[in-house]
Enzyme design. Structure first.
Site, PDB file in Angstrom:
ATOM      1  N   THR A 110       0.836  -1.198   0.000  1.00 23.62           N
ATOM      2  CA  THR A 110       0.000   0.000   0.000  1.00 23.62           C
ATOM      3  C   THR A 110       0.872   1.251   0.000  1.00 23.62           C
ATOM      4  OG1 THR A 110      -0.113   0.084   2.416  1.00 23.62           O
ATOM      5  CG2 THR A 110      -1.764  -1.248   1.291  1.00 23.62           C
TER       6      THR A 110
ATOM      7  N   GLU B 274      -6.050  -4.313   0.404  1.00 23.17           N
ATOM      8  CA  GLU B 274      -6.278  -5.435   1.313  1.00 23.17           C
ATOM      9  C   GLU B 274      -7.342  -6.387   0.791  1.00 23.17           C
ATOM     10  OE1 GLU B 274      -4.932  -1.918   3.841  1.00 23.17           O
ATOM     11  OE2 GLU B 274      -6.225  -2.257   2.106  1.00 23.17           O
TER      12      GLU B 274
ATOM     13  N   LYS C  36     -13.974  18.809  11.632  1.00 16.12           N
ATOM     14  CA  LYS C  36     -14.933  19.044  12.726  1.00 16.12           C
ATOM     15  C   LYS C  36     -14.982  20.525  13.039  1.00 16.12           C
ATOM     16  CE  LYS C  36     -16.744  16.938  16.855  1.00 16.12           C
ATOM     17  NZ  LYS C  36     -16.591  15.855  17.858  1.00 16.12           N
TER      18      LYS C  36
ATOM     19  N   TRP D  96     -19.600  17.772  11.696  1.00 20.03           N
ATOM     20  CA  TRP D  96     -18.664  17.235  10.725  1.00 20.03           C
ATOM     21  C   TRP D  96     -18.905  17.823   9.330  1.00 20.03           C
ATOM     22  CZ3 TRP D  96     -14.621  15.001  12.637  1.00 20.03           C
ATOM     23  CH2 TRP D  96     -14.707  14.251  13.811  1.00 20.03           C
TER      24      TRP D  96
END
Length: 520
Positions: free
Chosen positions: A169, A312, A422, A427
């Protein structure tokens, strides 16, 4: 998979464009014969079962041969991202303990300076791609000579649970994480990719992956093309809009895949009726698709489907699709579904989990961390001593994505957990703001990050790249966004740059942006 391609589509070609932009081709039958020679050549090089072979190359038929030949010889393929830093390349090769390293001629200069640090590698093999070979590789093995001296053997049977490849990754905050995939997982993933509710690849398709082979095997598309005997096209290392457009037109591509920046650039290609004459569908992933882009491609007869994937899980997790219950909806409403991350593909399960580990409802409103499990997904990292292995638990993988799932199973990513903003206890989705910004006709790219704020804790900062020849100012963007965003989601600041830094996996490097602009 390769035997089937050679049996049902022996004359079907894998087409490519070389470094000089010249198109050429090689049939599945010819590729199978060359892979048989490669299996014999690996044995002659001293590669034993379980040994690692690293590749450092762009998309090409020669590179693809190693994606089949190495696993079929019982060894482990380790495709190394050519955009990794020197330190990351050195670390991956050492961690994999690669005995053989395969390098494109045009990339030998990039590797030459690392030769003293690649101690595990006993043999270097150079793939001729039209580029110059660095003098440091004067004693390296020439790939074509290697194959000419080998015999086209029938590969031995390999246990299905043996590791076929190890993909690494991006590693933006630490060393890249190694993810091992077995022969079984590659086959199961390919079956899922070919399913009608996934990429629906068939023998009739001509597939153009614009994603590199070192990105989860180009999202698994070349393996799926072999499984079905589809045509396959590689556009070469120079992926500029003109070259891609010419490839689409010349090769009769029906299915292509790549990040949104490709499709934004091609959106202006003319004449569109020629460029997109054969193209039926696009798989798009890596970042949010600007909302109007799906509609504009639909007007050309091209279905753009947004995908969710991760190394993954080999590649594919979810994909946008229109359920049978939605076929009676107006076209605009159906196209809106393509702005979600879609439905879990067959073989994948998804759920939302709260901060305390509780499983959350799928009501389209409740947000939680998205967790994934599948028939082919990894269950651990290959370097658990160096990374947080707690992302895997009870067969599930914590994705790091914050999402909602509605009652019909549609997933909508609201942000990466580390990229949410935030502000005043509420959010803000950086993805939603980026998508709205990239709808502006003069904006090429936009990334949104959180900046500290004394009053609100955090506020959004937008980093914008204008289209070539265009001029855009903050007041223009504010006016454009006024009816597209919640008022308090409006970025406080706009920074205009010539280029947004990218990670090795071609995503916006928001860590670099936060570091660059904090305190300004």
């Amino acid at each position: 998979m390769l035997r089937r391609a050679g049996a049902v589509a022996p004359g079907k070609e894998i087409r490519e464009v070389d470094l000089a932009g010249r198109p050429m081709g090689k049939s599945w039958g010819a590729l199978r014969e060359r892979v048989g020679r490669l299996v014999d050549a690996l044995s002659r090089l001293g590669v034993d079962e379980g040994d690692a072979v690293a590749t450092f190359a762009w998309n090409s038929t020669r590179h693809l041969e190693w994606f089949f030949g190495v696993p079929m010889a019982g060894a482990k393929l380790v495709p190394v991202n050519v955009r990794f830093s020197d330190e990351q390349i050195e670390w991956v090769v050492a961690h994999a303990n690669a005995r053989v390293m395969v390098v494109d001629a045009s990339l030998t200069g990039q590797v030459a300076k690392l030769l003293p640090r690649l101690g595990s590698v006993h043999v270097f093999v150079v793939l001729p791609d039209g580029g110059e070979v660095d003098p440091a590789f004067a004693d390296a093995v020439d790939y074509e000579r290697l194959l000419a001296e080998a015999e086209p053997v029938e590969p031995p049977d390999v246990a299905e649970d043996r590791v076929a490849c190890v993909c690494y990754t991006g590693g933006t905050t630490d060393n890249p994480k190694g993810v091992a995939h077995s022969h079984r997982s590659l086959v199961l993933h390919s079956l899922a990719v070919c399913a009608a509710d996934a990429y629906a690849i068939s023998e009739r398709d001509v597939v153009l992956p614009l994603t590199p082979l070192f990105h989860a095997a180009a999202w698994g598309m070349p393996y799926a093309a072999a499984m079905t005997g589809a045509g396959l096209v590689f556009a070469g290392p120079h992926l500029n809009p003109k070259a891609i457009g010419e490839t689409l037109k010349r090769e009769g591509v029906t299915l292509s895949a790549g990040v949104p920046s490709f499709w934004l650039a091609l959106d202006k290609m003319e004449p569109a009726e020629e460029v997109f004459a054969s193209l039926e569908r696009i798989i798009c992933g890596g970042s949010a698709i600007p909302s109007g882009l799906v509609h504009r491609y639909a007007d050309r007869g091209v279905t753009m489907r947004q995908g969710l994937g991760m190394t993954e899980n080999m590649a594919l997790v979810a994909l946008t699709d229109v359920r049978s219950s939605h076929t009676s909806l107006p076209l605009d409403k159906r196209l809106e579904l393509h702005h979600t991350q879609g439905l879990a593909v067959p073989g994948v399960e998804l759920r939302l989990v709260g901060d305390s580990g509780e499983v959350l409802p799928h009501d389209g409103v409740t947000q939680g961390e998205l967790e994934v499990r599948s028939l082919w997904g990894a269950t651990r990292y290959e370097n658990p001593d160096r990374v947080d292995g707690s992302r895997f638990h009870d067969g599930w993988l914590r994705s790091g994505d914050i999402a909602t799932i509605d009652t019909e199973g549609y997933v909508r990513i609201t942000d990466r957990s580390k990229d949410l903003i935030k502000s005043g206890g509420e959010w803000i989705s950086s993805i939603a703001v980026e998508s709205a910004l990239m709808e502006h006709p003069d904006v090429s790219e936009a990334a949104v990050v959180a900046m500290p704020d004394d009053r609100w804790q955090e506020r959004p900062l937008a980093v914008v790249v204008a289209r070539p020849g265009a001029e855009v100012a903050a007041e223009n963007l504010r006016a454009f966004l006024r009816n597209r965003l919640i008022k308090w989601w409006m970025p406080d600041r706009f920074e205009f740059v010539s280029e947004i830094p990218k990670t090795a996996t071609n995503k916006f490097d928001k860590k670099a942006l936060r570091s660059r602009f904090t305190g300004h």
